[in-house]
Design an enzyme around this catalytic site. Structure first.
Site, short mmCIF file in Angstrom:
data_model
loop_
_atom_site.label_atom_id
_atom_site.label_comp_id
_atom_site.label_asym_id
_atom_site.label_seq_id
_atom_site.Cartn_x
_atom_site.Cartn_y
_atom_site.Cartn_z
N HIS A 165 109.38 72.84 44.81
CA HIS A 165 110.34 73.98 44.98
C HIS A 165 111.26 74.19 44.22
O HIS A 165 112.59 72.87 43.79
CB HIS A 165 110.51 73.98 46.55
CG HIS A 165 109.13 73.94 46.88
ND1 HIS A 165 108.62 74.78 47.25
CD2 HIS A 165 109.46 72.63 47.79
CE1 HIS A 165 107.40 73.89 48.22
NE2 HIS A 165 108.30 72.96 48.33
N HIS A 169 106.86 66.57 45.41
CA HIS A 169 106.23 65.96 46.36
C HIS A 169 104.46 66.27 46.75
O HIS A 169 104.08 66.78 46.42
CB HIS A 169 107.14 66.31 47.61
CG HIS A 169 107.50 67.53 47.70
ND1 HIS A 169 108.19 68.29 47.15
CD2 HIS A 169 106.62 68.49 48.81
CE1 HIS A 169 108.05 69.64 47.82
NE2 HIS A 169 106.90 69.82 48.33
N ARG A 228 102.71 74.21 41.28
CA ARG A 228 102.24 73.44 41.79
C ARG A 228 102.17 72.50 40.03
O ARG A 228 101.79 72.66 39.28
CB ARG A 228 100.50 73.85 41.79
CG ARG A 228 99.73 73.23 42.36
CD ARG A 228 97.97 73.93 42.53
NE ARG A 228 98.62 74.49 43.93
CZ ARG A 228 98.03 76.11 44.53
NH1 ARG A 228 97.20 76.47 43.34
NH2 ARG A 228 98.25 76.43 45.22
N GLU A 270 113.27 71.27 51.80
CA GLU A 270 112.44 71.03 53.07
C GLU A 270 112.79 69.55 53.82
O GLU A 270 113.15 69.06 53.48
CB GLU A 270 110.86 71.22 52.91
CG GLU A 270 110.59 70.47 52.57
CD GLU A 270 109.28 71.62 51.17
OE1 GLU A 270 108.81 72.10 51.43
OE2 GLU A 270 107.99 70.02 51.62
N GLN A 327 103.51 69.17 43.82
CA GLN A 327 104.41 70.16 44.14
C GLN A 327 105.99 70.39 43.71
O GLN A 327 106.06 69.05 43.88
CB GLN A 327 103.81 70.82 45.21
CG GLN A 327 104.26 70.73 46.23
CD GLN A 327 103.76 71.35 48.05
OE1 GLN A 327 104.27 72.26 48.31
NE2 GLN A 327 102.46 71.46 47.88
ZN ZN Z 1 107.00 71.42 49.87
#
Ligand code: ZN
Length: 314
Positions: free
Chosen positions: A96, A171, A191, A114, A94
């Site tokens: 972001h 990642h 995804r 993240e 995935q």
């Molecule tokens: Zn993630």
């Protein structure tokens, strides 16, 4: 003033397991519990204050109604989200979006940068981190040809490792990994690849290729951070990252350690051992799995015991 102790919120995920019960003693809803939202003000799973003056209030209400606890922030929403993740199976590959893309395409949601602290993992564990394509065209071509092994980069991981995952980074956590994630408060995931897995009904999960290709960084940037370690008599403080979104530390307490008043509010999760938070005449018991916030204005405090905490602030 009191620390804000938070009740965890659990999420069932097809890739989840029972580690959050086995390792942290949490009462999990099912044997496929993938996520514990430990400190959250996200509308899809806000934390509730467990005890004290604000017991029963959600963190997002507190953010609105008592901004003084958070140094009167300009941001409309609580900026961070702390999760524990039990990857009992491989997660889908995935990516972001960043703040700008998410704002336009995801209804004003925040972007999602993240980072992960590996609490535990099986021997020889790895994860997917980045890609080998030199351009968008090369990535699309390799995706279309199904050359995932060539395209995706794998890195070995071990307990105690830390990874910073900027928005735009491809990642995936892999099977047998228990992670504490510090992230922007966002739930937007695109995804890219799900290993062609089918659910019990024989369905593939949705992919979000168009948006994913929009936001993937070319070439992959390996955001390496060398932790800075400050070892004192009864505490070791490791600084993992200080970024525009968050700073993340590990406090390894072996005895008694004193902390000055902080100008920012602190998010804390006990990931090992137990101890006590000492503040004026009060004692607050801490154990593995305790998640709490130290508000602004709390003042100086001490920690006593044998414990490890992951600590962050904006
Ligand atoms: Zn993630």
């Amino acid at each position: 003033m009191q620390p804000l102790f938070l009740k965890p919120v659990f999420k069932e995920r097809i890739w989840g397991g029972t580690a959050l019960k086995d390792e942290f003693g949490y009462e999990i809803p099912t044997d496929h519990t993938g996520e514990c939202w430990a400190i959250s003000a996200h509308p899809k799973g806000p934390s509730v204050i467990e005890k004290g003056q604000f017991a029963g209030t959600t963190l997002n209400n507190l953010w609105k109604e008592h901004p003084e606890l958070f140094a009167n922030p300009k941001e409309e929403v609580f900026p961070l989200l702390i999760k524990l993740l039990d990857a009992n199976m491989d997660l889908s590959v995935q990516v972001h979006p960043d703040d700008m893309y998410a704002k336009v395409h995801e209804n004003g949601e925040l972007g999602k940068t993240e980072c992960w602290y590996i609490i535990d993992c099986k021997d020889d564990a790895d994860m997917i981190f980045g890609h080998n394509a030199r351009s968008k065209e090369e990535l699309v071509a390799q995706m279309n040809e199904g050359k995932w092994d060539e395209l995706l980069r794998r890195v070995n991981i071990k307990p105690g490792d830390f990874f910073y995952v900027p928005s735009g980074t491809i990642h995936a956590l892999c099977e047998g990994t228990l992670v504490l994630e510090t992230q922007q408060s966002s739930d937007t995931t695109y995804r890219v690849y799900d290993f062609d897995r089918r659910d019990a009904e024989g369905n593939l999960r949705d992919l979000h290729l168009e948006k994913a290709i929009d936001v993937i960084t070319f070439p992959h940037l390996d955001a390496k951070y060398t932790p800075r370690v400050n070892e004192q008599a009864e505490i070791t403080i490791t600084t993992f990252v200080e970024s525009e979104f968050f700073s993340v530390f590990k406090w390894d307490v072996r005895g008694k350690a004193a902390f000055p008043a902080h100008e920012q509010f602190l998010l804390l999760s006990v990931i090992k051992g137990d101890g006590v938070l000492l503040h004026r005449d009060e004692r607050y018991e801490l154990k593995k799995g305790t998640n709490f916030i130290i508000p602004v204005g709390f003042g100086a405090f001490e920690l006593e015991g044998q414990c490890e905490l992951i600590v962050s602030h904006t």
